[in-house]
Design a protein around this motif. Sequence first.
Motif, PDB file in Angstrom:
ATOM      1  N   LEU A 323       0.864  -1.174   0.000  1.00  0.00           N
ATOM      2  CA  LEU A 323       0.000   0.000   0.000  1.00  0.00           C
ATOM      3  C   LEU A 323       0.906   1.230   0.000  1.00  0.00           C
ATOM      4  O   LEU A 323       1.629   1.468  -0.934  1.00  0.00           O
ATOM      5  CB  LEU A 323      -0.922  -0.030   1.227  1.00  0.00           C
ATOM      6  CG  LEU A 323      -1.806  -1.286   1.338  1.00  0.00           C
ATOM      7  CD1 LEU A 323      -2.556  -1.301   2.654  1.00  0.00           C
ATOM      8  CD2 LEU A 323      -2.759  -1.371   0.165  1.00  0.00           C
ATOM      9  N   SER A 324       0.908   2.030   1.031  1.00  0.00           N
ATOM     10  CA  SER A 324       1.827   3.150   1.189  1.00  0.00           C
ATOM     11  C   SER A 324       1.726   3.611   2.630  1.00  0.00           C
ATOM     12  O   SER A 324       0.791   3.256   3.360  1.00  0.00           O
ATOM     13  CB  SER A 324       1.489   4.298   0.234  1.00  0.00           C
ATOM     14  OG  SER A 324       0.225   4.850   0.544  1.00  0.00           O
ATOM     15  N   ALA A 325       2.702   4.424   3.065  1.00  0.00           N
ATOM     16  CA  ALA A 325       2.715   4.871   4.456  1.00  0.00           C
ATOM     17  C   ALA A 325       1.474   5.683   4.803  1.00  0.00           C
ATOM     18  O   ALA A 325       0.971   5.618   5.934  1.00  0.00           O
ATOM     19  CB  ALA A 325       3.976   5.694   4.726  1.00  0.00           C
ATOM     20  N   VAL A 326       0.962   6.461   3.844  1.00  0.00           N
ATOM     21  CA  VAL A 326      -0.196   7.297   4.119  1.00  0.00           C
ATOM     22  C   VAL A 326      -1.451   6.452   4.354  1.00  0.00           C
ATOM     23  O   VAL A 326      -2.409   6.901   4.984  1.00  0.00           O
ATOM     24  CB  VAL A 326      -0.429   8.285   2.950  1.00  0.00           C
ATOM     25  CG1 VAL A 326      -1.005   7.594   1.735  1.00  0.00           C
ATOM     26  CG2 VAL A 326      -1.320   9.434   3.383  1.00  0.00           C
ATOM     27  N   ILE A 327      -1.437   5.199   3.902  1.00  0.00           N
ATOM     28  CA  ILE A 327      -2.543   4.278   4.138  1.00  0.00           C
ATOM     29  C   ILE A 327      -2.303   3.468   5.409  1.00  0.00           C
ATOM     30  O   ILE A 327      -3.184   3.320   6.262  1.00  0.00           O
ATOM     31  CB  ILE A 327      -2.723   3.325   2.942  1.00  0.00           C
ATOM     32  CG1 ILE A 327      -3.039   4.112   1.664  1.00  0.00           C
ATOM     33  CG2 ILE A 327      -3.826   2.313   3.226  1.00  0.00           C
ATOM     34  CD1 ILE A 327      -4.357   4.838   1.693  1.00  0.00           C
ATOM     35  N   THR A 328      -1.084   2.937   5.545  1.00  0.00           N
ATOM     36  CA  THR A 328      -0.818   2.007   6.639  1.00  0.00           C
ATOM     37  C   THR A 328      -0.676   2.696   7.999  1.00  0.00           C
ATOM     38  O   THR A 328      -1.017   2.103   9.021  1.00  0.00           O
ATOM     39  CB  THR A 328       0.462   1.209   6.355  1.00  0.00           C
ATOM     40  OG1 THR A 328       1.573   2.114   6.233  1.00  0.00           O
ATOM     41  CG2 THR A 328       0.323   0.417   5.060  1.00  0.00           C
ATOM     42  N   PHE A 329      -0.175   3.921   8.016  1.00  0.00           N
ATOM     43  CA  PHE A 329       0.027   4.588   9.301  1.00  0.00           C
ATOM     44  C   PHE A 329      -1.271   4.714  10.095  1.00  0.00           C
ATOM     45  O   PHE A 329      -1.331   4.339  11.285  1.00  0.00           O
ATOM     46  CB  PHE A 329       0.663   5.960   9.087  1.00  0.00           C
ATOM     47  CG  PHE A 329       1.996   6.102   9.756  1.00  0.00           C
ATOM     48  CD1 PHE A 329       2.100   6.113  11.135  1.00  0.00           C
ATOM     49  CD2 PHE A 329       3.150   6.211   9.013  1.00  0.00           C
ATOM     50  CE1 PHE A 329       3.329   6.243  11.763  1.00  0.00           C
ATOM     51  CE2 PHE A 329       4.391   6.342   9.622  1.00  0.00           C
ATOM     52  CZ  PHE A 329       4.481   6.354  10.999  1.00  0.00           C
ATOM     53  N   PRO A 330      -2.350   5.263   9.517  1.00  0.00           N
ATOM     54  CA  PRO A 330      -3.593   5.354  10.299  1.00  0.00           C
ATOM     55  C   PRO A 330      -4.142   3.998  10.714  1.00  0.00           C
ATOM     56  O   PRO A 330      -4.642   3.848  11.833  1.00  0.00           O
ATOM     57  CB  PRO A 330      -4.554   6.070   9.332  1.00  0.00           C
ATOM     58  CG  PRO A 330      -3.662   6.816   8.404  1.00  0.00           C
ATOM     59  CD  PRO A 330      -2.467   5.937   8.213  1.00  0.00           C
ATOM     60  N   ILE A 331      -4.032   3.006   9.824  1.00  0.00           N
ATOM     61  CA  ILE A 331      -4.583   1.688  10.150  1.00  0.00           C
ATOM     62  C   ILE A 331      -3.813   1.045  11.294  1.00  0.00           C
ATOM     63  O   ILE A 331      -4.390   0.547  12.265  1.00  0.00           O
ATOM     64  CB  ILE A 331      -4.564   0.780   8.906  1.00  0.00           C
ATOM     65  CG1 ILE A 331      -5.502   1.332   7.828  1.00  0.00           C
ATOM     66  CG2 ILE A 331      -4.967  -0.648   9.277  1.00  0.00           C
ATOM     67  CD1 ILE A 331      -5.474   0.551   6.533  1.00  0.00           C
TER      68      ILE A 331
END
Length: 379
Positions: A323-331
């Motif tokens: 995915l990308s950090a902007v997706i995985t960080f919140p999750i």
Amino acid sequence: MVSCHENEPNTEKDAKSEANFGKWNTTNSNFNSTNMTRFAYGIAANVLSVLLYGSNLVPVKKIETGDGMFFQWVNCASIWVVSMIGNLVLNSPTFYPLAMLGGFLWTTGNLAVVPIVKAVGLAVGVLIWGSASLMMGWASSRFGWFGITPHEVARPILNYCGVGMCLLSGLIFFFVKTDAKMRPNPESIPLLIDRRTHSGSIGPSSTVFWIDKIAPRPRQILGCLLAVFAGLLFGSSYVPILYIKTHSSCRDSVFHGASDYDLDYVFAECCGIFVTSTVYFAIYSTAMNNKPRVYSRVILPGLMTGVMWTLSTYSWFLACNYLSAVITFPIVTAGYGLVAGLWGSLVFQEIKGKTNFFIFLLGSCVVLIGSLLTAISKF
């Protein structure tokens, strides 16, 4: 914004893609998989990371850790050993010392973990520092702070709403009243105490931690502030790796040709973790006149905690490739806070009373919806 990506010759891009082929790197266009397959792999890696991150402090929850310095050193030593094995499995990729900066930031934040858990409990502590980490990690990757390339998403409105709900959940959890007290255990005695000269004074009173001496309300406020501080450092620990990857396509950069595969940087970061923790422990031992509080019962749980943390980090970095950090960080940050909250409320009974359970349930629903919105914003 860094624009050197636009000037990179196609031959160099092809060479980098070929070098990363076979390492599960889904960031190049030649990877033989559909978007939905990559999405499924990324979510699976995120779920594993969330479960391990949210559970890694459970082994030491009921173990006396004293001031936490010895526990942290054992924990970080375990992290370094596991990462060394992972580095050998990955055929020892190029070592970039800058990635060690992330380990320094993480370890510095981790110094506050024991005081936080003692002040506000496992559930609220992890939830608050998870929210702060979420904000720092998401914002730096979304808007390109600290010289890294901004990460775009297909549905930015959903992404903003998802992050906003995850942050809102952190505020909701702040109002959950917890019982973070741990019953004193007469057997929890520092290993290095001279029992012959302290035979009459050994007991719970001799091992009182400084934060336990503070009144309940100020202790709770201090614990929350420490959790925010730790979360900001945790959220910044991934930035050095993103910086290296951003400048890997710049001809005039020392990072030119660096790998796009996130797992190649785990060992360097863990080296920074171990070196920093060793320096901190040496300073602490010196300040204690070479009489650090060493609790023998924390060794095995500390090693287990390190193993779980490192495996969860590998899972998260793998998810960043799909995915990308902007997706995985919140999750990840919101998710592991929820898992830790469940441990704290259901197993350790830190959350008591119908009102507290209702607030906790409301926050849990908000964080789940926020994580879902963040995930689907990818497409």
